[in-house]
Design an enzyme around this catalytic site. Sequence first.
Site, PDB file in Angstrom:
ATOM      1  N   ASP A  42      27.485  41.431  88.868  1.00  0.00           N
ATOM      2  CA  ASP A  42      26.354  41.892  88.074  1.00  0.00           C
ATOM      3  C   ASP A  42      25.620  43.004  88.818  1.00  0.00           C
ATOM      4  O   ASP A  42      25.114  42.793  89.907  1.00  0.00           O
ATOM      5  CB  ASP A  42      25.408  40.705  87.827  1.00  0.00           C
ATOM      6  CG  ASP A  42      24.241  41.084  86.956  1.00  0.00           C
ATOM      7  OD1 ASP A  42      24.473  41.588  85.850  1.00  0.00           O
ATOM      8  OD2 ASP A  42      23.100  40.866  87.387  1.00  0.00           O
ATOM      9  N   TYR A  97      20.400  50.683  90.758  1.00  0.00           N
ATOM     10  CA  TYR A  97      20.644  50.293  92.144  1.00  0.00           C
ATOM     11  C   TYR A  97      21.385  51.391  92.913  1.00  0.00           C
ATOM     12  O   TYR A  97      21.445  51.359  94.133  1.00  0.00           O
ATOM     13  CB  TYR A  97      21.444  48.996  92.218  1.00  0.00           C
ATOM     14  CG  TYR A  97      20.814  47.819  91.544  1.00  0.00           C
ATOM     15  CD1 TYR A  97      19.436  47.738  91.334  1.00  0.00           C
ATOM     16  CD2 TYR A  97      21.589  46.768  91.090  1.00  0.00           C
ATOM     17  CE1 TYR A  97      18.865  46.642  90.709  1.00  0.00           C
ATOM     18  CE2 TYR A  97      21.023  45.670  90.466  1.00  0.00           C
ATOM     19  CZ  TYR A  97      19.666  45.623  90.271  1.00  0.00           C
ATOM     20  OH  TYR A  97      19.116  44.539  89.649  1.00  0.00           O
TER      21      TYR A  97
END
Length: 94
Positions: free
Chosen positions: A42, A47
Amino acid sequence: MQINWSEIGTMLTISLGILQTCKGACAESVKIAIDVGYRHIDGAFVYKNEHEVGQAIREKIAEGKIKREDIFYCGKVRNCIKLLTLISPATYIL
């Protein structure tokens, strides 16, 4: 535990969550997770480590440890027009 989906097959309910990590740490974490049995990863666009996730998955496929169809990758993007233009229309599931 796992969920059976007729369109995509089986998805494990326990996943490796990839947050913002130091450069290089993400790829190594994913490789170790695959080695110990994780198949659901995930992540998220924000990010900025999706390339490391992909690199790790490709390396494990090349090693023969997994096949692409063994991995369920969940990537998320923020709902804004600027980011949505970067996504291939083939990736949308509506």
